[in-house]
Design an enzyme around this catalytic site. Structure first.
Site, mmCIF file in Angstrom:
data_model
loop_
_atom_site.group_PDB
_atom_site.id
_atom_site.type_symbol
_atom_site.label_atom_id
_atom_site.label_comp_id
_atom_site.label_asym_id
_atom_site.label_seq_id
_atom_site.Cartn_x
_atom_site.Cartn_y
_atom_site.Cartn_z
ATOM 1 N N GLU A 119 20.392 51.604 26.634
ATOM 2 C CA GLU A 119 21.715 50.967 26.511
ATOM 3 C C GLU A 119 22.418 50.785 27.844
ATOM 4 O O GLU A 119 23.368 50.024 27.933
ATOM 5 C CB GLU A 119 22.605 51.778 25.549
ATOM 6 C CG GLU A 119 23.080 53.137 26.048
ATOM 7 C CD GLU A 119 22.052 54.255 25.871
ATOM 8 O OE1 GLU A 119 20.857 53.951 25.708
ATOM 9 O OE2 GLU A 119 22.447 55.438 25.913
ATOM 10 N N HIS B 172 17.502 55.858 28.693
ATOM 11 C CA HIS B 172 18.644 55.231 27.995
ATOM 12 C C HIS B 172 18.553 53.705 28.042
ATOM 13 O O HIS B 172 18.960 53.107 29.040
ATOM 14 C CB HIS B 172 19.959 55.683 28.648
ATOM 15 C CG HIS B 172 20.308 57.103 28.335
ATOM 16 N ND1 HIS B 172 21.063 57.451 27.242
ATOM 17 C CD2 HIS B 172 19.975 58.251 28.958
ATOM 18 C CE1 HIS B 172 21.203 58.762 27.200
ATOM 19 N NE2 HIS B 172 20.544 59.279 28.231
ATOM 20 N N SER C 104 48.268 40.701 18.215
ATOM 21 C CA SER C 104 48.441 39.255 18.065
ATOM 22 C C SER C 104 47.287 38.650 17.262
ATOM 23 O O SER C 104 47.498 37.841 16.359
ATOM 24 C CB SER C 104 48.518 38.572 19.431
ATOM 25 O OG SER C 104 49.534 39.148 20.203
ATOM 26 N N SER D 35 53.166 43.728 19.475
ATOM 27 C CA SER D 35 53.508 44.313 20.771
ATOM 28 C C SER D 35 53.450 43.281 21.883
ATOM 29 O O SER D 35 53.813 43.569 23.017
ATOM 30 C CB SER D 35 52.511 45.421 21.089
ATOM 31 O OG SER D 35 51.241 44.838 21.320
ATOM 32 N N GLY D 36 52.938 42.098 21.576
ATOM 33 C CA GLY D 36 52.705 41.118 22.639
ATOM 34 C C GLY D 36 51.280 41.215 23.167
ATOM 35 O O GLY D 36 50.831 40.352 23.903
ATOM 36 N N GLY D 37 50.587 42.282 22.815
ATOM 37 C CA GLY D 37 49.207 42.488 23.283
ATOM 38 C C GLY D 37 48.198 41.713 22.442
ATOM 39 O O GLY D 37 48.536 41.125 21.415
ATOM 40 N N VAL D 38 46.951 41.761 22.907
ATOM 41 C CA VAL D 38 45.905 40.963 22.265
ATOM 42 C C VAL D 38 45.614 41.444 20.837
ATOM 43 O O VAL D 38 45.520 40.642 19.902
ATOM 44 C CB VAL D 38 44.588 41.056 23.076
ATOM 45 C CG1 VAL D 38 43.524 40.164 22.469
ATOM 46 C CG2 VAL D 38 44.824 40.681 24.513
ATOM 47 N N CYS E 99 16.918 59.691 24.052
ATOM 48 C CA CYS E 99 17.201 60.914 24.813
ATOM 49 C C CYS E 99 17.205 62.144 23.896
ATOM 50 O O CYS E 99 16.162 62.526 23.379
ATOM 51 C CB CYS E 99 18.495 60.750 25.599
ATOM 52 S SG CYS E 99 18.679 62.028 26.840
#
Ligand code: XMP
Length: 514
Positions: A169, A167, A227, A221-224, A79
């Site tokens: 993508e 584009h 962890s 935090s317990g998040g992915v 582009c």
């Protein structure tokens, strides 16, 4: 040496998507601001120039010295990238008669050209530009056209240089993945060495080297993200990693214990800190959303730092920062949509060095790495959860009683999602990006239960689909599921007599209510 593709960012909304597509080809890539090409880096095997919100004629348009890489490694302009190469190389770019947006079909395509190998005539491409190329730069020839756009794609005769005005993508360019594969693998010669297992292997080796016998602190935090970061570090340095998990009292029902158990099951060295008294005391009577966030952020840093200080021999602070967080903070157009939520922060006087092993990964890659590390699926597939927790899902001031009501309603909602199995065998929870309940504690409405009149709060259920939380749509949950959840919440949760479903997309709404 790890091969890499450099994507130079001229501010397009889809630059990150180019990065994801290249990674899907198991090839490492870096997205850098348009003017930060790493001239001396021998591992660069190709360069992609992104689109841009600007026209090449705009006085503010981003300029780059193409001689840094053209003729040295293969280059693909997309582009604005294609127009910029044309404009600076002796071609002509002019405003299009009609702005070229949306679907188009290739009326001519040179499938002998390596960029278009395997392409079909009539292949659908996605256009999104106001200018168009009306004369090609020197030594270039057309390799694709649509009925409206003569120079939809061109290639150089003298140097490895390709350019497309559409584009590749985006999803709507149906053979876009093929085009990028042709470029990255056939033209640039990627050996496709990037994979979760190669990432784990090389990162663990690097961390061992970098950290030596030093002690590292990590806020969980317990998040992915945090962890996976912890398990990766644990693999590299074992018990020299100390994790701190702060309970501010506004986590989901039984969350603190569940997450602590999961972490201990993974062999992590975790200190759990129950600081809920402090948070509730400081939040008493506060109703303004921004003020709530500020208090929680400040308290969090205080509690975290007090714990961190006890680990006197720590040299490093690890964080689960991932790539999109970094790209946003590099945003060159200055239009950052999501503000940064990273809790914790560096205790300055401790002079800790920062370690961010996931800083090059996209969210889905973090999950793949987690799987590679043998982490439980439920932990990997957890929905994102805001740092301030249920505090931003309770309107008005926060009390323990309100948190209890919301935890109970939220728990019914989330457990039901986990238990609702869709036709394809996947549970409803895994079909949505994020879900949670919101307590509308500033609102009351009348209801009737048995023979009693009630005057209580509504709960709003929120569930969204998204790929990155930057934009989101409300999830079309099955009616039978919503009916069941609504019934169960109203029957079982004292203090709630009405359930609503939030059908707002982001933008203009946000995912969280506060
Ligand atoms: P919004 O509400 O801005 O949320 O559309 C976008 C995503 O970010 C999460 N979020 C947070 N995460 N600390 C976090 O760690 C925070 O303060 C915070 N606020 C929002 C939100 O849950 C969603 O996934």
């Amino acid at each position: 040496m790890q091969q890499k593709i450099i994507i130079l960012d001229f501010g397009s909304q889809t630059t990150q998507l180019i990065g994801r597509r290249v990674r899907e080809l198991d090839t490492f890539c870096e997205i850098l601001p348009y003017n930060k090409f790493p001239v001396a880096d021998p591992s660069v095997i190709g360069v992609i120039l992104s689109g841009s919100p600007f026209s090449v004629h705009d006085p503010k348009a981003f300029q780059v010295d193409l001689s840094q890489f053209v003729g040295r490694v293969p280059v693909l302009g997309i582009c604005y990238g294609a127009q910029y190469i044309a404009h600076t190389g002796g071609g002509r770019v002019e405003p299009a008669d009609s702005r070229e947006y949306g679907r188009a079909h290739l009326a001519m395509v040179d499938t002998q050209n390596p960029l278009f190998r395997g392409f079909d005539l009539d292949s659908q491409v996605w256009m999104s530009h106001g200018d168009t190329i009306t004369a090609l730069p020197e030594n270039c020839h057309t390799i694709a056209s649509t009925s409206d756009v003569q120079y939809a794609a061109y290639a150089s005769d003298s140097v490895p240089l390709w350019a497309v005005q559409f584009h590749p993508e985006v999803y709507h360019t149906l053979q876009g993945k093929q085009l990028l594969k042709n470029f990255v693998i056939d033209i640039c010669g990627s050996q496709q060495q990037w994979s979760p297992s190669s990432f784990v292997e090389s990162t663990v080796a690097q961390l061992k080297e970098q950290l030596g016998n030093d002690r590292v602190i990590l806020g969980l935090s317990g998040g992915v993200d945090s962890s996976v970061c912890a398990v990766l570090l644990n693999r590299a340095i074992g018990d020299r990693l100390t994790c701190i998990f702060v309970d501010h009292g506004m986590l989901r029902k039984n969350e603190f214990q569940k997450v602590m158990d999961a972490y201990q099951g993974l062999g992590l060295n975790v200190i759990g800190v129950d600081a809920s008294e402090k948070f509730f005391a400081d939040l008493a009577g506060v109703t303004d959303p921004e003020q709530k966030r500020k208090i929680i952020g400040r308290d969090f840093v205080e509690v975290f730092n007090a714990e961190a200080h006890k680990i006197t021999d720590a040299r490093w602070l690890a964080q689960g920062t991932i790539y999109p967080d970094r790209i946003e903070s590099l945003s060159i157009t200055g239009m950052t949509i999501k503000s940064h939520h990273n809790v914790g922060g560096l205790p300055k006087e401790m002079h800790l060095k920062l370690c961010e092993p996931l800083q090059w990964l996209f969210k889905d890659e973090v999950r793949r790495v987690g799987r590679e590390l043998g982490m439980p699926d439920r932990l990997i597939k957890r929905h994102p959860f805001p740092g301030p927790g249920l505090a931003v899902r309770i309107l008005g001031d926060i009390t323990r009683e309100r948190v209890r009501i919301l935890q109970d309603a939220d728990d019914i909602y989330i457990e039901s999602m986990l238990n609702y199995i869709c036709d394809d065998g996947e549970c409803l929870y895994d079909k949505v990006w994020q879900a949670g309940a919101v307590l509308l504690s500033t609102v009351r409405s009348v209801g009737v239960m048995g023979d009693e009149r009630t005057y209580e709060h509504p709960v709003a259920l929120r569930a969204v689909t998204s790929t990155d939380a930057m934009t989101a749509d409300w999830a079309h949950l099955p009616y039978d599921f919503m009916a069941r959840v609504s019934n169960e919440i109203i029957n079982k949760v004292r203090g709630v007599n009405r359930v609503c479903y939030d059908i707002s997309s982001k933008p203009p709404a946000t995912i969280e209510w506060e």
